[in-house]
Design a protein around this motif. Structure first.
Motif, mmCIF file in Angstrom:
data_model
loop_
_atom_site.group_PDB
_atom_site.id
_atom_site.type_symbol
_atom_site.label_atom_id
_atom_site.label_comp_id
_atom_site.label_asym_id
_atom_site.label_seq_id
_atom_site.Cartn_x
_atom_site.Cartn_y
_atom_site.Cartn_z
ATOM 1 N N UNK A 142 40.970 46.826 48.209
ATOM 2 C CA UNK A 142 42.367 47.693 47.347
ATOM 3 C C UNK A 142 42.877 47.291 46.385
ATOM 4 N N UNK A 143 43.618 46.128 46.361
ATOM 5 C CA UNK A 143 44.481 45.341 45.792
ATOM 6 C C UNK A 143 43.496 44.725 44.734
ATOM 7 N N UNK A 144 42.292 44.126 44.590
ATOM 8 C CA UNK A 144 41.652 43.938 43.330
ATOM 9 C C UNK A 144 41.651 45.315 42.515
ATOM 10 N N UNK A 145 41.215 46.217 43.372
ATOM 11 C CA UNK A 145 41.200 47.753 42.382
ATOM 12 C C UNK A 145 42.399 48.226 42.146
ATOM 13 N N UNK A 146 43.482 48.150 42.372
ATOM 14 C CA UNK A 146 45.136 49.083 42.270
ATOM 15 C C UNK A 146 45.594 47.773 40.816
ATOM 16 N N UNK A 147 44.711 47.587 39.130
ATOM 17 C CA UNK A 147 45.157 47.110 38.263
ATOM 18 C C UNK A 147 45.035 47.905 37.042
ATOM 19 N N UNK A 148 45.555 47.599 36.470
ATOM 20 C CA UNK A 148 45.502 48.177 34.661
ATOM 21 C C UNK A 148 46.485 49.458 33.636
ATOM 22 N N UNK A 149 45.911 49.400 32.981
ATOM 23 C CA UNK A 149 46.797 49.786 32.098
ATOM 24 C C UNK A 149 48.122 50.865 32.649
ATOM 25 N N UNK A 150 47.567 51.813 32.480
ATOM 26 C CA UNK A 150 48.279 52.624 33.564
ATOM 27 C C UNK A 150 49.063 52.265 34.849
ATOM 28 N N UNK A 151 49.025 51.303 35.411
ATOM 29 C CA UNK A 151 49.892 51.499 36.663
ATOM 30 C C UNK A 151 50.445 49.805 36.299
ATOM 31 N N UNK A 152 52.164 49.775 37.014
ATOM 32 C CA UNK A 152 52.075 48.271 36.965
ATOM 33 C C UNK A 152 52.286 48.253 38.436
ATOM 34 N N UNK A 153 51.442 46.881 38.576
ATOM 35 C CA UNK A 153 50.724 46.505 40.212
ATOM 36 C C UNK A 153 52.307 45.085 40.461
ATOM 37 N N UNK A 154 52.719 45.743 41.849
ATOM 38 C CA UNK A 154 53.208 44.745 42.310
ATOM 39 C C UNK A 154 52.837 44.256 43.561
ATOM 40 N N UNK A 155 51.452 44.634 43.821
ATOM 41 C CA UNK A 155 50.751 44.398 44.455
ATOM 42 C C UNK A 155 49.652 43.239 45.482
ATOM 43 N N UNK A 156 49.055 42.502 44.185
ATOM 44 C CA UNK A 156 48.098 41.268 44.605
ATOM 45 C C UNK A 156 49.060 40.243 44.185
ATOM 46 N N UNK A 157 48.972 38.888 44.864
ATOM 47 C CA UNK A 157 48.652 38.068 45.140
ATOM 48 C C UNK A 157 48.192 37.140 43.717
ATOM 49 N N UNK A 158 48.450 37.533 42.324
ATOM 50 C CA UNK A 158 47.302 37.133 41.319
ATOM 51 C C UNK A 158 48.178 37.032 40.165
ATOM 52 N N UNK A 159 48.022 34.937 39.661
ATOM 53 C CA UNK A 159 48.191 35.265 38.413
ATOM 54 C C UNK A 159 48.437 35.401 37.323
ATOM 55 N N UNK A 160 49.476 35.398 36.592
ATOM 56 C CA UNK A 160 49.859 36.072 35.169
ATOM 57 C C UNK A 160 48.767 35.896 34.682
ATOM 58 N N UNK A 161 47.414 37.235 34.184
ATOM 59 C CA UNK A 161 46.886 36.389 32.786
ATOM 60 C C UNK A 161 47.111 35.963 31.623
ATOM 61 N N UNK A 162 48.630 36.914 31.552
ATOM 62 C CA UNK A 162 48.726 35.822 29.774
ATOM 63 C C UNK A 162 49.186 34.423 29.904
ATOM 64 N N UNK A 163 49.106 33.848 31.138
ATOM 65 C CA UNK A 163 49.660 32.829 30.758
ATOM 66 C C UNK A 163 48.035 31.655 31.560
ATOM 67 N N UNK A 164 47.432 32.259 31.080
ATOM 68 C CA UNK A 164 45.997 31.393 31.633
ATOM 69 C C UNK A 164 46.123 30.646 30.684
ATOM 70 N N UNK A 165 45.296 29.485 30.471
ATOM 71 C CA UNK A 165 45.279 28.291 29.582
ATOM 72 C C UNK A 165 43.449 28.039 29.346
ATOM 73 N N UNK A 166 43.407 29.615 28.149
ATOM 74 C CA UNK A 166 41.888 29.901 27.974
ATOM 75 C C UNK A 166 41.685 28.969 26.713
#
Length: 503
Positions: free
Chosen positions: A114-138
């Motif tokens: 459920x946490x993995x599904x609760x992400x998207x442009x229209x959602x501000x998610x404070x739910x998951x323990x997920x790193x910041x995508x903008x900081x990935x060393x791509x």
């Protein structure tokens, strides 16, 4: 009917005969009621002993492909499995739930998915323990990967040792030294994330009915895994210094658990760290009761104020601590690479389960991580995360204070991912999730982190690493608007019903 015999083949001759007859029956070359040649006749034709043909016919009979009748010989039987069912025949639905094991039937919590599904442009998610995508060393990883394709060649796609690629284990040793943990490459098994380590520990140590001690609250994923293994999960309360060892001592005597599971550094969900004194007390209790400690340390590198105290594994001098960690929190979840270091007897069991489960962690990810660490990128990346995540933590603390409503409280974590937030006493908690979702904000309710599921309704866990900095202020504003709206003052009738005394 043409049968060939290869006397140089590894397959016994009687099976060669049987297999060719079987194929002819299945293909329709030998129809129903076809009379097979007499044993002596076929043996003479093939140049084999009669006993060989007799054995081939016996195999056909055992498979239900032929039958013998006195005076008639051996005939081909009808193959009912090849007759198609009538188009209008009703097939009963398969009763899947009757086939599931008891442990998987009882485990129906979908909180992680459920946490993995609760992400998207229209959602501000404070739910998951997920790193910041903008900081990935791509960019750096893309450069390393391109080089690996040029230099590693086929090695990139070959299997690796069950315990993990040796160079990566050597690099993990260097990371452990920075955490004051003495280990050699042979003391490490690479895993598909530390979640796999929890699963393996449960499979190694837990029998149905065993007891496991955890902090209260604790990581909900661990609760799910231990319960699926049949364990009774007992919680020990925490305070500002972490797990209360005074309460633990009595529970150890009463329940005689298999092991203690703990996140002593920037704990999930509370963000609290076990004090140095308590760490020594916990180890002393483990030694007294001869009890393993399963230390889960996904957040230890992410400190924002001062360097945390040494891990339990670093302080352990008698081999009681099994230490799990992961790259998922410092890099990204998609890697699914973690590791365990433990006494050799335990590591052997982890490696055995790894072999049975999925053989090894994917080779490209291991080689990529090894190069990323050896070239100093990992250390620089973690230093950047400390600065960025400290800023996001401070932004959330500032927003909580700015939009504060009466009765709400929170902690200031010194590291990790989470703020553990206490709700007003007069909150209607089950309405809060819906009211926040209407405003586009999701969070994790506190009861998920308690073994019995009946506590924690006065708390929520807020993650500050995933949302963009500019989203945090708005997200907290909308969340606290929902908190204010969801107090008993706005649900007076429901609260009166809930608070009606029992007489």
């Amino acid at each position: 009917m043409r049968i060939t015999v290869n006397r140089n083949a590894d397959t016994p001759i009687y099976l060669q005969i049987k297999n060719q007859l079987r194929d002819m029956i299945f293909s329709g070359v030998l129809p129903v009621d076809f009379l097979l040649p007499p044993e002596r006749s076929l043996a003479r034709e093939l140049g084999v002993n009669r006993s060989t043909v007799i054995k081939a016919y016996q195999e056909l009979k055992a498979d239900g492909l032929a039958d013998s009748h006195v005076g008639k010989g051996t005939v081909v039987l009808p193959q009912t499995a090849r007759v198609p069912a009538a188009a209008d025949r009703y097939i009963n639905p398969l009763p899947w739930y009757q086939l599931f094991t008891e442990s998987i039937t009882a485990s129906h919590d979908t909180i992680i998915s459920d946490i993995m599904a609760r992400t998207g442009r229209d959602v501000i998610s404070f739910a998951g323990g997920i790193p910041a995508p903008g900081l990935y060393p791509v960019a750096v990883l893309e450069e390393i990967q391109a080089e690996l394709f040029r230099t590693a060649g086929q090695e990139l796609f070959l299997h690796s040792p069950v315990e993990g690629c040796y160079p990566l284990r050597e690099s993990i040793v260097q990371l452990l030294r920075q955490r004051q943990i003495a280990a050699a490459a042979k003391d490490i098994v690479v895993l598909s994330g530390s979640q796999q380590g929890l699963d393996f520990a449960a499979r190694i140590f837990i029998r149905p009915g065993d007891t496991v001690i955890v902090e209260e609250p604790t990581f909900f994923g661990a609760i799910q895994i231990f319960r699926s293994a049949g364990a009774r999960v007992i919680g020990v309360p925490i305070d500002k210094d972490g797990l209360r060892t005074d309460v633990l001592e009595a529970l150890l005597v009463r329940h005689k658990p298999k092991f203690i599971y703990t996140l002593p550094t920037f704990q999930n969900p509370s963000g609290i760290s076990l004090s140095l004194q308590r760490r020594y007390e916990l180890l002393d209790l483990a030694y007294q009761h001869q009890l393993p400690i399963l230390e889960d340390d996904p957040y230890g590198e992410l400190y924002y104020d001062t360097t945390p105290v040494p891990s339990l594994k670093a302080l352990d001098r008698h081999g009681y601590v099994i230490y799990l960690s992961t790259f998922s929190k410092a890099l990204f979840l998609g890697l699914r690479v973690g590791w365990v270091t433990a006494p050799p007897q335990v590591l052997a069991k982890f490696a055995h389960l790894k072999q049975m489960t999925d053989l090894h962690v994917n080779t490209p990810a291991q080689l990529l991580l090894d190069a990323f660490i050896r070239r100093g990128h990992y250390e620089r990346h973690v230093a950047r995360l400390r600065q960025e995540y400290a800023g996001r933590r401070n932004a959330m603390l500032k927003a909580l204070d700015k939009y504060k409503v009466p009765g709400i409280g929170w902690n200031k974590p010194a590291g990790g991912y989470y703020i553990w937030c206490r709700l007003p006493d007069n909150i209607v908690r089950h309405k809060l999730v819906a009211n926040a979702a209407k405003r586009g904000v999701v969070f994790l309710p506190g009861e998920a982190f308690y073994p019995d599921g009946t506590q924690g309704d006065t708390h929520i866990r807020l993650n500050y690493t995933f949302a963009e900095p500019e989203q945090i202020d708005n997200g907290i504003k909308y969340l606290l608007q929902a908190v204010k709206e969801t107090t008993c003052a706005n649900y007076e009738e429901e609260c009166q019903h809930a608070l009606k005394p029992l007489v």
